[in-house]
Design a protein around this motif. Structure first.
Motif, PDB file in Angstrom:
ATOM      1  N   PRO A   1      -4.289  -4.781  -9.071  1.00  0.00           N
ATOM      2  CA  PRO A   1      -3.959  -3.783  -8.058  1.00  0.00           C
ATOM      3  C   PRO A   1      -4.719  -4.029  -6.763  1.00  0.00           C
ATOM      4  O   PRO A   1      -5.803  -4.612  -6.771  1.00  0.00           O
ATOM      5  N   LEU A   2      -4.133  -3.580  -5.665  1.00  0.00           N
ATOM      6  CA  LEU A   2      -4.765  -3.710  -4.361  1.00  0.00           C
ATOM      7  C   LEU A   2      -5.385  -2.379  -3.960  1.00  0.00           C
ATOM      8  O   LEU A   2      -5.030  -1.323  -4.487  1.00  0.00           O
ATOM      9  N   SER A   3      -6.287  -2.426  -3.011  1.00  0.00           N
ATOM     10  CA  SER A   3      -6.860  -1.199  -2.483  1.00  0.00           C
ATOM     11  C   SER A   3      -5.812  -0.525  -1.586  1.00  0.00           C
ATOM     12  O   SER A   3      -4.827  -1.156  -1.170  1.00  0.00           O
ATOM     13  N   ARG A   4      -6.033   0.740  -1.271  1.00  0.00           N
ATOM     14  CA  ARG A   4      -5.085   1.442  -0.404  1.00  0.00           C
ATOM     15  C   ARG A   4      -4.989   0.773   0.956  1.00  0.00           C
ATOM     16  O   ARG A   4      -3.898   0.595   1.512  1.00  0.00           O
ATOM     17  N   SER A   7      -3.046  -2.429   0.712  1.00  0.00           N
ATOM     18  CA  SER A   7      -1.627  -2.127   0.489  1.00  0.00           C
ATOM     19  C   SER A   7      -0.952  -1.796   1.806  1.00  0.00           C
ATOM     20  O   SER A   7       0.163  -2.262   2.097  1.00  0.00           O
ATOM     21  N   PHE A  30       5.215   0.057  -3.713  1.00  0.00           N
ATOM     22  CA  PHE A  30       3.912   0.708  -3.564  1.00  0.00           C
ATOM     23  C   PHE A  30       4.025   2.236  -3.648  1.00  0.00           C
ATOM     24  O   PHE A  30       3.093   2.902  -4.098  1.00  0.00           O
ATOM     25  N   GLN A 162       2.420  -6.456  -8.232  1.00  0.00           N
ATOM     26  CA  GLN A 162       1.184  -5.796  -7.820  1.00  0.00           C
ATOM     27  C   GLN A 162       1.443  -4.450  -7.148  1.00  0.00           C
ATOM     28  O   GLN A 162       0.572  -3.586  -7.138  1.00  0.00           O
ATOM     29  N   THR A 166      -0.642  -1.280  -8.373  1.00  0.00           N
ATOM     30  CA  THR A 166      -1.397  -0.492  -7.395  1.00  0.00           C
ATOM     31  C   THR A 166      -1.016   0.981  -7.470  1.00  0.00           C
ATOM     32  O   THR A 166      -1.879   1.860  -7.468  1.00  0.00           O
ATOM     33  N   GLU A 170      -3.678   3.949  -8.641  1.00  0.00           N
ATOM     34  CA  GLU A 170      -3.980   5.027  -7.680  1.00  0.00           C
ATOM     35  C   GLU A 170      -3.564   6.384  -8.240  1.00  0.00           C
ATOM     36  O   GLU A 170      -4.261   7.388  -8.044  1.00  0.00           O
TER      37      GLU A 170
END
Length: 235
Positions: A1-4, A7, A30, A162, A166, A170
């Motif tokens: 996952p990516l950070s906010r 993203s 997302f 991803q 993500t 979250e």
């Protein structure tokens, strides 16, 4: 996952450098956690029949799966409802009747004209092999190259899946901040249409592990820097 933040970087970059279709798909990935195969199989009636969520103000539910009408592809044939924000829903409604899409629709076969996402030739993404991800792989590859050239490191190993990871992490993080693990499992499982709770638990455990590791790292850094500082003063 990516950070906010990362993203948002990818979505914003896609809005400037990707086709509008790929931008919308990434935004939906997302924003809803839908798999690319489900996004590519969304139908006009799916959007028009979205119903307001009674508990979450500003969110709607989309019916997908073999039990929905119209049917929309899901992995393992799971039928359920996807959360979508009102803003994303309105963007899709605008796109459905845009000149860009109507031109594509005019080239499509009659049975495909209700599909929201069509190629410039009026075909379904992934037509011929049934793999929607292949239908956008070339576009995504070009976007990644541009992103890397512009210094966005997250594009190096970026894959469409991803976006789903993500969203899941979250969502789990938000629930765990206010509720129990069992509640998080239940809601995330429902939101991502997981067939098994084991899959959902991987996201919950990731969030829990990340929180613990973050605290450990902070404590270790403070203690280590304190020790290092004391040693340098003694020297």
């Amino acid at each position: 996952p990516l950070s906010r933040d990362n993203s948002h970087k990818i979505i914003n970059f896609a809005s400037l450098h990707a086709s509008y279709e790929l931008y919308l798909m990434l935004k939906l990935g997302f924003g809803t956690g839908m798999r690319v195969g489900t996004i590519c199989d969304l139908r006009m009636a799916t959007i028009h029949r979205a119903i307001p969520d009674p508990q979450f103000l500003g969110f709607y539910r989309l019916a997908v799966g073999p039990g929905a009408y119209p049917t929309v592809h899901t992995k393992f044939g799971v039928t359920g409802q996807i959360w979508i924000s009102e803003s994303n829903l309105n963007i899709l409604k605008e796109y459905i009747f845009s000149t860009r899409r109507l031109i594509r629709q005019s080239k499509a076969r009659s049975e495909d004209r209700d599909a929201i996402f069509l190629t410039r030739d009026g075909k379904l993404f992934g037509e011929g092999d049934g793999n929607a991800s292949r239908g956008i792989s070339v576009q995504l590859s070009r976007l990644k190259k541009r992103g890397i050239a512009n210094g966005i490191s997250d594009f190096y190993y970026f894959k469409f899946h991803q976006t789903r990871c993500t969203y899941a992490t979250e969502l789990a993080r938000s629930i765990l901040a206010h509720g129990s693990v069992s509640m998080a499992v239940q809601i995330v499982k429902q939101a991502l249409l997981h067939k098994s709770e084991k899959t959902t638990l991987t996201y919950i455990r990731f969030v829990e592990k990340s929180a613990v590791m973050s605290k450990v790292a902070d404590e270790f850094t403070r203690e280590f820097l304190g020790i290092a500082g004391a040693e340098s003063q003694n020297a």
